[in-house]
Scaffold this motif. Structure first.
Motif, PDB file in Angstrom:
ATOM      1  N   VAL A 132     -16.887   5.255 -75.536  1.00 57.36           N
ATOM      2  CA  VAL A 132     -18.269   5.656 -75.849  1.00 57.36           C
ATOM      3  C   VAL A 132     -19.258   4.520 -75.580  1.00 57.36           C
ATOM      4  CG1 VAL A 132     -17.737   7.530 -77.456  1.00 57.36           C
ATOM      5  CG2 VAL A 132     -17.927   5.188 -78.339  1.00 57.36           C
ATOM      6  N   GLY A 162     -23.524   9.275 -78.715  1.00 59.40           N
ATOM      7  CA  GLY A 162     -24.893   9.158 -79.208  1.00 59.40           C
ATOM      8  C   GLY A 162     -25.068   8.030 -80.206  1.00 59.40           C
ATOM      9  N   LEU A 218     -25.576  17.219 -73.013  1.00 56.35           N
ATOM     10  CA  LEU A 218     -25.463  18.652 -73.233  1.00 56.35           C
ATOM     11  C   LEU A 218     -25.573  19.444 -71.933  1.00 56.35           C
ATOM     12  CD1 LEU A 218     -27.663  18.543 -76.421  1.00 56.35           C
ATOM     13  CD2 LEU A 218     -25.232  19.081 -76.393  1.00 56.35           C
ATOM     14  N   ILE A 239     -24.325  12.846 -68.680  1.00 52.57           N
ATOM     15  CA  ILE A 239     -22.900  12.503 -68.638  1.00 52.57           C
ATOM     16  C   ILE A 239     -22.020  13.752 -68.685  1.00 52.57           C
ATOM     17  CG2 ILE A 239     -23.244  10.189 -69.575  1.00 52.57           C
ATOM     18  CD1 ILE A 239     -22.221  11.275 -72.296  1.00 52.57           C
ATOM     19  N   VAL A 240     -22.632  14.910 -68.456  1.00 52.94           N
ATOM     20  CA  VAL A 240     -21.823  16.135 -68.394  1.00 52.94           C
ATOM     21  C   VAL A 240     -22.117  16.853 -67.077  1.00 52.94           C
ATOM     22  CG1 VAL A 240     -21.484  16.566 -70.852  1.00 52.94           C
ATOM     23  CG2 VAL A 240     -23.597  17.318 -69.756  1.00 52.94           C
ATOM     24  N   ARG A 306     -18.665  18.931 -84.091  1.00 55.37           N
ATOM     25  CA  ARG A 306     -19.594  18.702 -85.205  1.00 55.37           C
ATOM     26  C   ARG A 306     -19.396  17.344 -85.870  1.00 55.37           C
ATOM     27  NH1 ARG A 306     -21.738  22.992 -83.683  1.00 55.37           N
ATOM     28  NH2 ARG A 306     -23.131  21.362 -82.980  1.00 55.37           N
ATOM     29  N   ALA A 308     -19.502  13.398 -86.830  1.00 53.42           N
ATOM     30  CA  ALA A 308     -20.476  12.312 -86.699  1.00 53.42           C
ATOM     31  C   ALA A 308     -19.672  11.024 -86.518  1.00 53.42           C
ATOM     32  CB  ALA A 308     -21.344  12.229 -87.946  1.00 53.42           C
TER      33      ALA A 308
HETATM   34  N1  LIG Z   1     -19.463  11.401 -68.112  1.00 51.54           N
HETATM   35  C1  LIG Z   1     -18.802  10.605 -68.935  1.00 51.54           C
HETATM   36  O1  LIG Z   1     -18.296   9.576 -68.516  1.00 51.54           O
HETATM   37  C2  LIG Z   1     -18.705  10.938 -70.399  1.00 51.54           C
HETATM   38  C3  LIG Z   1     -18.353   9.935 -71.293  1.00 51.54           C
HETATM   39  C4  LIG Z   1     -18.298  10.222 -72.658  1.00 51.54           C
HETATM   40  C5  LIG Z   1     -18.591  11.517 -73.108  1.00 51.54           C
HETATM   41  N2  LIG Z   1     -18.906  12.469 -72.188  1.00 51.54           N
HETATM   42  C6  LIG Z   1     -19.225  13.849 -72.651  1.00 51.54           C
HETATM   43  O2  LIG Z   1     -20.381  13.763 -73.467  1.00 51.54           O
HETATM   44  C7  LIG Z   1     -20.316  14.763 -74.471  1.00 51.54           C
HETATM   45  C8  LIG Z   1     -20.546  14.132 -75.834  1.00 51.54           C
HETATM   46  O3  LIG Z   1     -19.458  13.278 -76.158  1.00 51.54           O
HETATM   47  P1  LIG Z   1     -19.309  12.699 -77.625  1.00 51.54           P
HETATM   48  O4  LIG Z   1     -18.113  11.839 -77.674  1.00 51.54           O
HETATM   49  O5  LIG Z   1     -20.606  12.137 -78.066  1.00 51.54           O
HETATM   50  O6  LIG Z   1     -19.036  14.087 -78.421  1.00 51.54           O
HETATM   51  P2  LIG Z   1     -18.940  14.372 -79.961  1.00 51.54           P
HETATM   52  O7  LIG Z   1     -18.753  13.105 -80.743  1.00 51.54           O
HETATM   53  O8  LIG Z   1     -17.942  15.451 -80.147  1.00 51.54           O
HETATM   54  O9  LIG Z   1     -20.387  14.969 -80.316  1.00 51.54           O
HETATM   55  C9  LIG Z   1     -20.527  15.592 -81.532  1.00 51.54           C
HETATM   56  C10 LIG Z   1     -21.989  15.636 -81.918  1.00 51.54           C
HETATM   57  O10 LIG Z   1     -22.720  16.484 -81.034  1.00 51.54           O
HETATM   58  C11 LIG Z   1     -23.822  16.987 -81.780  1.00 51.54           C
HETATM   59  N3  LIG Z   1     -24.361  18.184 -81.120  1.00 51.54           N
HETATM   60  C12 LIG Z   1     -23.701  19.301 -80.736  1.00 51.54           C
HETATM   61  N4  LIG Z   1     -24.558  20.156 -80.150  1.00 51.54           N
HETATM   62  C13 LIG Z   1     -25.780  19.572 -80.156  1.00 51.54           C
HETATM   63  C14 LIG Z   1     -27.082  19.941 -79.682  1.00 51.54           C
HETATM   64  N5  LIG Z   1     -27.283  21.126 -79.066  1.00 51.54           N
HETATM   65  N6  LIG Z   1     -28.093  19.050 -79.824  1.00 51.54           N
HETATM   66  C15 LIG Z   1     -27.904  17.869 -80.421  1.00 51.54           C
HETATM   67  N7  LIG Z   1     -26.705  17.455 -80.907  1.00 51.54           N
HETATM   68  C16 LIG Z   1     -25.661  18.303 -80.775  1.00 51.54           C
HETATM   69  C17 LIG Z   1     -23.223  17.275 -83.136  1.00 51.54           C
HETATM   70  O11 LIG Z   1     -24.251  17.158 -84.095  1.00 51.54           O
HETATM   71  P3  LIG Z   1     -24.658  18.438 -84.959  1.00 51.54           P
HETATM   72  O12 LIG Z   1     -23.444  18.776 -85.802  1.00 51.54           O
HETATM   73  O13 LIG Z   1     -25.834  17.966 -85.695  1.00 51.54           O
HETATM   74  O14 LIG Z   1     -24.940  19.541 -83.973  1.00 51.54           O
HETATM   75  C18 LIG Z   1     -22.180  16.166 -83.309  1.00 51.54           C
HETATM   76  O15 LIG Z   1     -22.610  15.102 -84.140  1.00 51.54           O
HETATM   77  C19 LIG Z   1     -18.960  15.458 -74.313  1.00 51.54           C
HETATM   78  O16 LIG Z   1     -19.138  16.632 -73.547  1.00 51.54           O
HETATM   79  C20 LIG Z   1     -18.156  14.451 -73.532  1.00 51.54           C
HETATM   80  O17 LIG Z   1     -17.101  15.023 -72.778  1.00 51.54           O
HETATM   81  C21 LIG Z   1     -18.965  12.217 -70.860  1.00 51.54           C
END
Ligand SMILES: NC(=O)c1ccc[n+]([C@@H]2O[C@H](COP(=O)([O-])OP(=O)(O)OC[C@H]3O[C@@H](n4cnc5c(N)ncnc54)[C@H](OP(=O)(O)O)[C@@H]3O)[C@@H](O)[C@H]2O)c1
Length: 316
Positions: A132, A162, A218, A239-240, A306, A308
């Protein structure tokens, strides 16, 4: 229990839900030239783990062992490794995507990608941070070159990426706007967010403007709308997968920049992350830890989307 030549790993023989994950005992790898063998103490989980478990993603058909984050102790070094030695505590990310396999007792890893674990944090912290933090660093610092005073919008600011992105942007002196559901706004403020938006109640594209940098995790409509909150010359780093080719066309039409990136294992970036940790400017929030054998439970929780902060597997 593994023997001196074997190790326990989490493996899967089919694609599917968390129930396809199982513990297996396999031969312990030997480090090849320029590799280190790491005795894993903690390994973070990321959405890419559940995506690959279910779809095969970059990896195709199983069997395979997932996991890219590692914190542990160097057990042995391969030919040519001079910078690290057995007994060193290290953390880093396996090459993404092909180097997977940290959800195991041991993993062989490119020595080049790993750095010393900062003394002030434990293995759970260090195992949570690499993927991350590298993602957030490469998005905000390398691609967007965030400057002091700039306005940075971070979507899903309470999530794994995030919540470290907020800290990195603050450490660069930015004004940070974060989106999350209302229950997570106290958490966002503790992280240093200047403005929190409840995305369930408020359309962010009507609430913010003149943004310099957006970090988008997102995609889809959120990515497109993010282009419209930028000032001229601003940038959305996503990143998606876009799923919408008009993302780049829309960016051009608006006179803003749009980039999509994949995290890449990199030692210089790991050094920068370790420096932020040592300066007390970056910490992972640990949502939960699970013993290695309970990986399926951790996947099920993570896949709710969901959580954090971070989920981490621990290895005794
Ligand atoms: N390209 C890359 O190299 C790369 C690297 C890392 C991650 N990613 C991708 O990035 C995404 C996020 O990864 P992550 O590790 O941060 O995931 P994560 O920890 O599972 O993210 C969960 C968080 O997303 C929030 N969330 C869900 N829907 C939302 C919305 N519509 N608006 C705002 N917040 C929202 C949730 O908060 P609430 O409960 O408040 O909704 C929760 O706290 C994933 O799809 C992952 O595969 C890509």
């Amino acid at each position: 229990m593994s023997t001196v030549n074997t190790m326990r790993v989490i493996t899967q023989n089919a694609l599917g839900g968390p129930e396809v994950l199982e513990v297996a005992e396999v031969e312990r790898p030997a480090p090849r030239a320029n590799e280190i063998l790491i005795r894993v103490h903690a390994a973070g989980l990321n959405p890419t783990d559940w995506k690959h478990r279910a779809t095969g993603g970059f990896l195709g058909e199983p069997p395979f062992t997932l996991g890219w984050d590692v914190s542990g102790v160097v057990e042995a070094v391969g030919v040519g490794v001079a910078r690290l030695a057995p007994g060193d505590e290290v953390f880093g990310m396996l090459s993404y995507p092909w180097g997977h396999g940290s959800h195991a007792e041991y993993v062989a890893a490119p020595a080049r990608a790993f750095v010393h674990k900062p003394a002030g944090i434990d293995h759970v912290q260090a195992g949570a941070l690499p993927l991350v933090s590298l993602t957030a660093w490469q998005a905000l610092v390398e691609n967007a070159q965030v400057q002091p005073g700039q306005r940075v919008l971070i979507h899903a600011a309470a999530g794994g990426v995030g919540h470290v992105a907020v800290q990195i942007a603050k450490a660069r002196g930015a004004y940070v706007i974060g989106t999350a559901s209302a229950a997570k706004h106290d958490f966002l403020r503790e992280l240093g967010v200047d403005e929190a938006i409840d995305y369930r109640e408020t359309d962010f594209s009507e609430a913010v403007k003149d943004v310099d940098v957006v970090l988008d995790m997102l995609g889809g409509e959120t990515a497109l709308k993010s282009l419209r909150v930028l000032r001229p010359g601003g940038i959305v780093v996503s990143i998606v997968p876009m799923g919408k080719p008009d993302f780049y066309e829309e960016a051009e039409r608006l006179g803003v920049r749009a980039v999509r990136m994949l995290v890449d294992a990199d030692r210089a970036d790991m050094e920068s992350i370790a420096e932020l940790v040592e300066a007390g400017k970056l910490r992972a929030t640990i949502a939960a830890t699970f013993p290695l054998a309970d990986a399926a439970e951790a996947h099920a929780l993570g896949a709710t989307g969901r959580t954090a902060g971070k989920l981490v597997l621990t290895v005794d």
